[in-house]
Design a protein around this motif. Structure first.
Motif, PDB file in Angstrom:
ATOM      1  N   ASP A   1       0.827  -1.209   0.000  1.00  0.00           N
ATOM      2  CA  ASP A   1       0.000   0.000   0.000  1.00  0.00           C
ATOM      3  C   ASP A   1       0.860   1.258   0.000  1.00  0.00           C
ATOM      4  O   ASP A   1       0.563   2.223  -0.709  1.00  0.00           O
TER       5      ASP A   1
ATOM      6  N   ARG B   1      -1.157   5.091  -7.134  1.00  0.00           N
ATOM      7  CA  ARG B   1      -2.620   5.052  -7.199  1.00  0.00           C
ATOM      8  C   ARG B   1      -3.178   6.470  -7.171  1.00  0.00           C
ATOM      9  O   ARG B   1      -4.044   6.827  -7.966  1.00  0.00           O
ATOM     10  N   ARG B   2      -2.674   7.296  -6.247  1.00  0.00           N
ATOM     11  CA  ARG B   2      -3.157   8.679  -6.176  1.00  0.00           C
ATOM     12  C   ARG B   2      -2.821   9.435  -7.454  1.00  0.00           C
ATOM     13  O   ARG B   2      -3.613  10.244  -7.931  1.00  0.00           O
TER      14      ARG B   2
ATOM     15  N   GLU C   1      -5.275   8.372 -10.022  1.00  0.00           N
ATOM     16  CA  GLU C   1      -6.610   8.888  -9.738  1.00  0.00           C
ATOM     17  C   GLU C   1      -6.747  10.358 -10.106  1.00  0.00           C
ATOM     18  O   GLU C   1      -7.841  10.821 -10.401  1.00  0.00           O
ATOM     19  N   ARG C   2      -5.656  11.098 -10.100  1.00  0.00           N
ATOM     20  CA  ARG C   2      -5.724  12.519 -10.474  1.00  0.00           C
ATOM     21  C   ARG C   2      -6.152  12.698 -11.924  1.00  0.00           C
ATOM     22  O   ARG C   2      -6.632  13.757 -12.294  1.00  0.00           O
TER      23      ARG C   2
ATOM     24  N   LEU D   1     -14.099   8.870 -10.387  1.00  0.00           N
ATOM     25  CA  LEU D   1     -13.668   8.941  -8.989  1.00  0.00           C
ATOM     26  C   LEU D   1     -14.801   8.575  -8.035  1.00  0.00           C
ATOM     27  O   LEU D   1     -14.586   7.881  -7.046  1.00  0.00           O
ATOM     28  N   VAL D   2     -15.998   9.034  -8.344  1.00  0.00           N
ATOM     29  CA  VAL D   2     -17.149   8.708  -7.501  1.00  0.00           C
ATOM     30  C   VAL D   2     -17.367   7.199  -7.508  1.00  0.00           C
ATOM     31  O   VAL D   2     -17.554   6.586  -6.453  1.00  0.00           O
ATOM     32  N   ARG D   3     -17.337   6.573  -8.690  1.00  0.00           N
ATOM     33  CA  ARG D   3     -17.524   5.122  -8.766  1.00  0.00           C
ATOM     34  C   ARG D   3     -16.427   4.381  -7.997  1.00  0.00           C
ATOM     35  O   ARG D   3     -16.677   3.350  -7.389  1.00  0.00           O
ATOM     36  N   LEU D   4     -15.221   4.914  -8.009  1.00  0.00           N
ATOM     37  CA  LEU D   4     -14.091   4.274  -7.337  1.00  0.00           C
ATOM     38  C   LEU D   4     -14.139   4.456  -5.824  1.00  0.00           C
ATOM     39  O   LEU D   4     -13.857   3.528  -5.072  1.00  0.00           O
ATOM     40  N   ARG D   5     -14.526   5.634  -5.369  1.00  0.00           N
ATOM     41  CA  ARG D   5     -14.401   5.974  -3.946  1.00  0.00           C
ATOM     42  C   ARG D   5     -15.694   5.887  -3.137  1.00  0.00           C
ATOM     43  O   ARG D   5     -15.639   5.800  -1.919  1.00  0.00           O
ATOM     44  N   VAL D   6     -16.855   5.958  -3.785  1.00  0.00           N
ATOM     45  CA  VAL D   6     -18.118   5.967  -3.046  1.00  0.00           C
ATOM     46  C   VAL D   6     -18.768   4.589  -3.176  1.00  0.00           C
ATOM     47  O   VAL D   6     -19.035   4.135  -4.288  1.00  0.00           O
TER      48      VAL D   6
ATOM     49  N   GLN E   1     -23.501   6.657  -4.842  1.00  0.00           N
ATOM     50  CA  GLN E   1     -22.807   7.202  -6.004  1.00  0.00           C
ATOM     51  C   GLN E   1     -23.704   8.189  -6.737  1.00  0.00           C
ATOM     52  O   GLN E   1     -23.270   9.284  -7.105  1.00  0.00           O
TER      53      GLN E   1
END
Length: 110
Positions: A29, A36-37, A40-41, A48-53, A59
């Motif tokens: 990690d 990964r960050r 993601e940028r 991003l919403v689909r990935l993080r929420v 979502q």
């Protein structure tokens, strides 16, 4: 000497395996976290919403909220009617434009 009832050698092996897995996962990690960050940028907001929420309902709610925020910002700047002179007077500094815009744009009710 192994203590009966505490898992013996098998218990020690399982504990060592769990510890090793935790250490390896944490190291991975840390090592991959920056990548990964960085990746993601480059994602779009819906991605991003689909990935993080978690969950479709949350979502969709997040996407609606971001849409409402976007509409409010666009409406505010449209009503502020900033001229080139206004932008140049603020040295095109976003923070300064934000400070100046509400003064030119009274809140819309309703």
């Amino acid at each position: 000497m192994l203590c009966p009832g505490r898992g013996g050698a098998a218990g020690a092996e399982a504990a060592a395996l769990r510890l090793g897995t935790t250490v390896a996962q944490t190291a991975a990690d840390i090592w991959l976290g920056g990548r990964r960050r960085q990746q993601e940028r480059h994602l779009s907001l819906p991605e991003l919403v689909r990935l993080r929420v978690p969950g479709l309902r949350l979502q969709r709610s997040a996407e609606r909220q971001f849409g409402q925020i976007t509409d409010a910002v666009c409406d505010t700047f449209a009503r502020a009617d900033l001229s080139d002179e206004d932008v140049l007077a603020a040295d095109a500094d976003p923070a300064e434009l934000i400070r100046r815009t509400p003064a030119r744009c009274p809140p819309r009710w309703g």
